[in-house]
Design an enzyme around this catalytic site. Structure first.
Site, short mmCIF file in Angstrom:
data_model
loop_
_atom_site.label_atom_id
_atom_site.label_comp_id
_atom_site.label_asym_id
_atom_site.label_seq_id
_atom_site.Cartn_x
_atom_site.Cartn_y
_atom_site.Cartn_z
N THR A 217 38.10 38.15 33.33
CA THR A 217 37.03 38.66 32.45
C THR A 217 36.67 37.71 31.32
OG1 THR A 217 37.87 40.86 32.83
CG2 THR A 217 36.65 40.56 30.80
N ARG A 245 36.89 52.11 40.95
CA ARG A 245 37.88 51.74 39.93
C ARG A 245 37.18 51.14 38.70
NH1 ARG A 245 39.46 46.87 37.03
NH2 ARG A 245 41.68 47.01 36.58
N ASP A 248 39.91 48.21 31.93
CA ASP A 248 39.96 48.37 30.48
C ASP A 248 38.71 47.83 29.78
OD1 ASP A 248 40.76 45.78 31.42
OD2 ASP A 248 41.37 45.29 29.37
N GLY A 269 43.04 40.70 31.69
CA GLY A 269 44.24 40.86 32.50
C GLY A 269 44.21 42.17 33.26
N1 ASP Z 1 40.69 43.44 32.54
C1 ASP Z 1 39.87 43.34 33.70
C2 ASP Z 1 40.04 44.56 34.55
O1 ASP Z 1 41.15 45.00 34.73
C3 ASP Z 1 40.13 42.13 34.52
C4 ASP Z 1 40.44 40.88 33.78
O2 ASP Z 1 40.40 40.81 32.58
O3 ASP Z 1 40.77 39.88 34.38
O4 ASP Z 1 39.07 45.03 35.08
#
Ligand code: ASP
Length: 352
Positions: A217, A245, A248, A269
């Site tokens: 992200t 789905r 966050d 993450g």
């Molecule tokens: N946080 C994001 C999610 O879980 C993915 C990411 O930050 O890499 O959708």
């Protein structure tokens, strides 16, 4: 209620009403809480609250502005994002304009295929996008599970500015986009995304891989020279996730949070781990209690690890910023980097 509980509550109320607690003692309590396994919440009531939520656009908080703006973004693609944000600021844009502009750069062109319409799809072959934007007066707009929208971050800003709501999802968010004159394209994968998805379909193994391929992200924090702070995040979430789905990133308090006159925090993450702890809110509340941005990130990551089992199996990276321009960065695992202005920085991590 037992008499022990009543006594404890009376004691807590007495402590709170005394309100003589200095910043230093707040920090001392915070540090003790962190040392005790991050469970205590008592010290989090002592720093001043921000202004109440206004219905009209905010006036800047009473904080001495910095001479130069601060712009932070997650991962390597934060470099072009920050460049876009700094261009917006040079055109007299606000922190809000800066984080939107920066996110738009990566939405259009994300080599990692983790942001925007060129991303890897969910397990059913659909690219579904999440985004959030927030200003330090408590205004926020988010979209989740949207398809066919090139710039979810701008749609999130429109939710904030043109609706009485904070979060629109799915078909409703797409309908709102059309009402705003934003094109909603039919579902379509890029040739490369389709190739990778078909390859994945052979085994259909859902296994988030730390740092690579599966998530990255772009989340941003900006502090402008008027002393205004904003945060934003935009993502396609985890590759090959279940259809429907939501992570966050579009959830205020989880992936992003900012509150004047304390500061802001952003995450990237494995979203489920951050959702369980409201990671960004946790970090800002730690700063409210007197923690530095670095201590706040470490506190929040410790809580995330405490609540999510074996930390070797996931990555979370967190950034925090206060109004003095102090930056915090911390991750569960090695490998999280971020852009601070025009520099790429490796963040320290719990697992090394
Ligand atoms: N946080 C994001 C999610 O879980 C993915 C990411 O930050 O890499 O959708």
């Amino acid at each position: 209620m037992t008499s022990a509980m009543t006594n404890a509550m009376t004691k807590a109320m007495t402590n709170t009403t005394t309100l003589a607690c200095s910043r230093r003692s707040a920090l001392a309590s915070f540090t003790l809480a962190a040392a005790a396994g991050c469970q205590a919440s008592a010290p989090f009531a002592q720093a001043p609250d921000s202004e109440p939520h206004p219905s009209a656009p905010p006036s800047p908080p009473s904080i001495s502005p910095l001479a130069t703006p601060v712009v932070l973004s997650t991962w390597r693609h934060g470099l072009p994002a920050n460049a876009g944000a700094l261009r917006a600021l040079a055109r007299s844009g606000t922190a809000l304009d800066a984080v939107e502009a920066g996110c738009r750069v990566v939405e259009l062109d994300c080599p990692d295929m983790t942001v925007g319409l060129g991303s890897r799809p969910d397990r059913d072959g659909f690219v579904t996008l999440d985004a959030a934007i927030m200003t330090d007066d408590g205004r926020a707009g988010c979209v989740a599970f949207v398809q066919g929208v090139a710039h979810p971050i701008s749609l999130a800003r429109l939710v904030m500015e043109k609706t009485p709501h904070v979060l629109l999802a799915g078909a409703g968010a797409e309908q709102f986009a059309r009402e705003c004159g934003i094109e909603v394209a039919p579902p379509k994968l890029t040739p490369e995304a389709e190739r990778q998805w078909r390859e994945w379909l052979v085994e259909k193994k859902y296994e988030p891989k730390v740092n690579i391929e599966n998530h990255d992200t772009i989340s941003m924090l900006a502090l402008d020279t008027q002393g205004r702070m904003a945060a934003a995040s935009t993502t396609s979430g985890l590759a090959y996730k279940m259809h429907g789905r939501i992570g966050d990133s579009p959830i205020i308090g989880a992936g992003v949070f900012v509150d004047a006159p304390i500061g802001g925090a952003i995450c990237t993450g494995l979203g489920e781990t951050v959702l369980r702890t409201l990671g960004a809110h946790l970090a800002v509340e730690a700063m409210r209690a007197g923690a530095s941005p670095q201590e706040a990130c470490e506190h929040a990551i410790a809580r995330i690890i405490a609540k999510n089992g074996d930390p070797k199996s996931y990555q979370v990276g967190m950034l925090a910023l206060d109004y003095r321009g102090r930056v915090g960065a911390y991750a569960v695992q090695k490998g999280f980097n971020y852009a601070s202005g025009t520099n790429l920085v490796d963040a320290p991590s719990k697992l090394g």
